[in-house]
Design a protein around this motif. Structure first.
Motif, PDB file in Angstrom:
ATOM      1  N   VAL A   1       0.857  -1.181   0.000  1.00 58.09           N
ATOM      2  CA  VAL A   1       0.000   0.000   0.000  1.00 58.09           C
ATOM      3  C   VAL A   1       0.898   1.237   0.000  1.00 58.09           C
ATOM      4  N   GLU A   2       0.610   2.185  -0.867  1.00 62.52           N
ATOM      5  CA  GLU A   2       1.369   3.438  -0.870  1.00 62.52           C
ATOM      6  C   GLU A   2       1.010   4.240   0.380  1.00 62.52           C
ATOM      7  N   LEU A   3       2.016   4.595   1.168  1.00 59.85           N
ATOM      8  CA  LEU A   3       1.783   5.371   2.383  1.00 59.85           C
ATOM      9  C   LEU A   3       1.997   6.850   2.081  1.00 59.85           C
ATOM     10  N   ARG A   4       0.925   7.607   2.082  1.00 62.49           N
ATOM     11  CA  ARG A   4       1.026   9.050   1.853  1.00 62.49           C
ATOM     12  C   ARG A   4       1.088   9.733   3.216  1.00 62.49           C
ATOM     13  N   GLU A   5       2.302   9.753   3.755  1.00 63.91           N
ATOM     14  CA  GLU A   5       2.534  10.303   5.093  1.00 63.91           C
ATOM     15  C   GLU A   5       2.739  11.810   5.000  1.00 63.91           C
ATOM     16  N   ILE A   6       1.895  12.544   5.676  1.00 65.85           N
ATOM     17  CA  ILE A   6       1.961  14.013   5.627  1.00 65.85           C
ATOM     18  C   ILE A   6       3.161  14.475   6.441  1.00 65.85           C
ATOM     19  N   PRO A   7       4.139  15.128   5.813  1.00 69.38           N
ATOM     20  CA  PRO A   7       5.330  15.542   6.559  1.00 69.38           C
ATOM     21  C   PRO A   7       5.042  16.729   7.472  1.00 69.38           C
ATOM     22  N   MET A   8       5.859  16.861   8.509  1.00 68.31           N
ATOM     23  CA  MET A   8       5.777  18.030   9.381  1.00 68.31           C
ATOM     24  C   MET A   8       6.291  19.258   8.642  1.00 68.31           C
ATOM     25  N   GLU A   9       5.775  20.410   9.034  1.00 65.64           N
ATOM     26  CA  GLU A   9       6.249  21.678   8.499  1.00 65.64           C
ATOM     27  C   GLU A   9       6.502  22.633   9.659  1.00 65.64           C
ATOM     28  N   ASN A  10       7.200  23.711   9.379  1.00 63.86           N
ATOM     29  CA  ASN A  10       7.416  24.718  10.409  1.00 63.86           C
ATOM     30  C   ASN A  10       6.067  25.290  10.839  1.00 63.86           C
ATOM     31  N   GLY A  11       5.704  25.106  12.105  1.00 64.80           N
ATOM     32  CA  GLY A  11       4.418  25.581  12.595  1.00 64.80           C
ATOM     33  C   GLY A  11       3.316  24.545  12.549  1.00 64.80           C
ATOM     34  N   ARG A  12       3.581  23.367  11.938  1.00 63.69           N
ATOM     35  CA  ARG A  12       2.572  22.295  11.911  1.00 63.69           C
ATOM     36  C   ARG A  12       3.278  20.955  12.067  1.00 63.69           C
ATOM     37  N   LEU A  13       3.018  20.287  13.207  1.00 57.14           N
ATOM     38  CA  LEU A  13       3.670  19.021  13.504  1.00 57.14           C
ATOM     39  C   LEU A  13       2.710  17.837  13.425  1.00 57.14           C
ATOM     40  N   LEU A  14       1.445  18.099  13.048  1.00 59.52           N
ATOM     41  CA  LEU A  14       0.433  17.049  13.002  1.00 59.52           C
ATOM     42  C   LEU A  14      -0.267  17.040  11.644  1.00 59.52           C
ATOM     43  N   MET A  15      -1.024  15.970  11.388  1.00 63.10           N
ATOM     44  CA  MET A  15      -1.909  15.912  10.225  1.00 63.10           C
ATOM     45  C   MET A  15      -2.974  17.001  10.351  1.00 63.10           C
ATOM     46  N   SER A  16      -3.319  17.629   9.245  1.00 63.33           N
ATOM     47  CA  SER A  16      -4.399  18.618   9.230  1.00 63.33           C
ATOM     48  C   SER A  16      -5.402  18.232   8.150  1.00 63.33           C
ATOM     49  N   PRO A  17      -6.664  18.649   8.281  1.00 60.20           N
ATOM     50  CA  PRO A  17      -7.667  18.327   7.252  1.00 60.20           C
ATOM     51  C   PRO A  17      -7.259  18.812   5.868  1.00 60.20           C
ATOM     52  N   GLU A  18      -6.657  19.997   5.803  1.00 56.63           N
ATOM     53  CA  GLU A  18      -6.264  20.562   4.507  1.00 56.63           C
ATOM     54  C   GLU A  18      -5.232  19.679   3.815  1.00 56.63           C
ATOM     55  N   GLU A  19      -4.258  19.174   4.583  1.00 57.61           N
ATOM     56  CA  GLU A  19      -3.222  18.328   4.004  1.00 57.61           C
ATOM     57  C   GLU A  19      -3.788  16.973   3.593  1.00 57.61           C
ATOM     58  N   VAL A  20      -4.778  16.479   4.343  1.00 59.96           N
ATOM     59  CA  VAL A  20      -5.425  15.218   3.968  1.00 59.96           C
ATOM     60  C   VAL A  20      -6.093  15.358   2.608  1.00 59.96           C
ATOM     61  N   LEU A  21      -6.870  16.443   2.433  1.00 56.60           N
ATOM     62  CA  LEU A  21      -7.639  16.615   1.198  1.00 56.60           C
ATOM     63  C   LEU A  21      -6.735  16.762  -0.023  1.00 56.60           C
ATOM     64  N   LYS A  22      -5.513  17.255   0.171  1.00 56.08           N
ATOM     65  CA  LYS A  22      -4.576  17.373  -0.947  1.00 56.08           C
ATOM     66  C   LYS A  22      -4.155  16.010  -1.495  1.00 56.08           C
ATOM     67  N   ARG A  23      -4.310  14.976  -0.687  1.00 57.37           N
ATOM     68  CA  ARG A  23      -3.742  13.673  -1.034  1.00 57.37           C
ATOM     69  C   ARG A  23      -4.799  12.602  -1.345  1.00 57.37           C
TER      70      ARG A  23
END
Length: 465
Positions: A173-195
């Motif tokens: 299964v392809e794992l689309r793991e949302i990487p951390m960014e400066n100011g965001r260390l968790l999964m967010s709804p916006e990042e989920v919808l992008k993928r």
């Protein structure tokens, strides 16, 4: 008497273990010894070697339970011969396992808790993989019914524990793991919808991320997926990795919607041996309803004496941990679990406050029960001048028996080095006060004797989760 040699008789009469002939020489380490030994002597050899292990109560790296009631020890001893898979031979243990599943389904607000499906596992890693497999099989069945290809499944998650990387690799299964960014260390709804796309088998938020110990917002992600379905028709299910938080939120944040109250949540896994307070190793997986567990994952076996369904990855496994889990449910109830977990949160908040007063540390997560599990995560302030790295500080604390890991964050935030302490049942306020004193002593040492070449991630003592 004359038939026995004098030395043999003396050997039998010796009552001091460490004066015995068995222990007068070093035993072979990597091959079987030629002769059998007295059982007390063999026990002493193994017992003495285990003294070189760390003290598990001082291990603040682990999420796993290290303090247990005496009654749990007794039950584990009574169950040492019980094989959980053999439900025909041990029907009452099987009944206890079923009760635990329904207790958890009720705790996690399943709409029909008494009739749902679930199982114990050897840990939440196995439970997580079962949840992932159910998502994959259900997605594949839907796609095949529609005449669509099933060769490119993907799964979306935030920064996850290694078990999900194993799942993705082992089960293709392809794992689309949302990487951390400066100011965001968790999964967010916006990042989920992008993928998300039509090949997404599911989204996996974590209720207590390994790296920061914070909860990902399951409801916000579910709401975003609801809107996506309204707009596009894509119906993407959620599996909640509740390894730690699933035994915390129901007691200390009961109004938070993260569980089966959200219709999109189809399954939840949890570690009984973490904040479930059971001994190593037991995990749990519960599905929203029987229809959410594809029949393809269920096997029937009859060679243990009776016909029985099984849908775990492992076959033979011990039953004692399940019995001990049930004991905890009976003994503590909602009131007891709430008291135990609340005490852990209080101690975590105390540790965070005291660390902040020291000056060089910036608290990333302070043990707030509305946002995560009982733990504290911190890093160094930009202007901190303590004469060492956090890796050096962790290494110094090990000299006093403490395991307080320092580690770098995953993808896109490898620059951020964090130290973390888990506050479990048995980690008392007094114990944390002793830790704080040792941190102060370590800082004083490094200020007086700064490290010329501070340790980096590659040189530091390994951190094991």
């Amino acid at each position: 008497m004359a038939l026995h040699s004098r030395e043999d008789i003396r050997s039998e009469l010796e009552d001091d273990i460490y004066a015995s002939r068995d222990l007068s020489v070093a035993v072979p380490k990597y091959r079987l010894p030629d002769d059998e030994q007295n059982r007390e002597h063999a026990y002493s050899i193994v017992h003495d070697e285990l003294m070189l292990d760390g003290n598990s109560r001082q291990n603040l790296a682990t999420f796993c339970q290290t303090w247990l009631d005496d009654e749990v020890h007794r039950l584990m001893n009574e169950c040492i011969d019980k094989n959980m898979i053999d439900k025909d031979e041990y029907p009452q243990s099987a009944e206890i396992e079923a009760r635990c599943v329904h207790i958890l389904a009720d705790l996690w607000n399943a709409p029909d808790a008494i009739n749902t499906m679930g199982t114990s596992t050897t840990g939440s890693s196995e439970a997580a993989m079962l949840g992932g497999l159910a998502l994959k099989f259900a997605w594949r069945n839907r796609r095949e019914a529609q005449g669509k290809p099933v060769d490119k499944p993907n799964m979306i998650c935030g920064p996850v524990q290694i078990c999900w990387h194993k799942f993705a690799r082992y089960f293709d299964v392809e794992l689309r793991e949302i990487p951390m960014e400066n100011g965001r260390l968790l999964m967010s709804p916006e990042e989920v919808l992008k993928r998300v796309d039509e090949n997404t088998i599911g989204v996996v938020p974590t209720l207590g991320v390994t790296f920061t110990c914070q909860y990902e917002d399951v409801k916000a992600i579910s709401d975003a997926l609801d809107r996506l379905q309204d707009e596009t028709g894509l119906d993407v299910p959620i599996h909640v990795d509740g390894a730690s938080g699933a035994f915390l939120a129901p007691f200390c944040q009961p109004e938070m919607e993260w569980d089966f109250r959200l219709p999109r949540v189809k399954s939840i896994n949890a570690s009984g041996h973490k904040f479930g307070l059971a001994p190593l190793g037991v995990g749990w997986i519960v599905w929203r309803g029987a229809a959410d567990l594809p029949e393809d994952l269920i096997f029937n076996v009859n060679y243990l004496g009776g016909n029985m369904p099984t849908f775990a990855l492992n076959f033979s496994r011990p039953g004692g941990q399940i019995v001990a889990q049930y004991y905890n449910f009976l003994r503590l109830g909602r009131e007891g679990y709430t008291k135990v977990q609340s005490a852990c949160y209080d101690t975590a908040e105390f540790l965070a406050a005291e660390l902040a007063k020291m000056g060089p540390f910036r608290i990333i997560y302070d043990g707030d029960r509305t946002k995560g599990i009982p733990a504290v995560a911190w890093t160094l302030n930009d202007d901190a001048n303590i004469g060492c790295s956090l890796y050096d500080l962790a290494d110094k604390l090990r000299a006093r028996g403490w395991q307080v890991p320092a580690y770098s964050m995953p993808a896109h935030r490898e620059d951020l080095v964090v130290q973390r302490a888990l506050i479990r049942h048995g980690v008392s306020r007094d114990l944390i006060s002793l830790l704080l004193e040792d941190i102060e002593r370590a800082l004083d040492h490094f200020r007086s004797h700064p490290v010329a070449n501070p340790l980096g991630a590659d040189e530091a003592t390994s951190y094991h989760h």
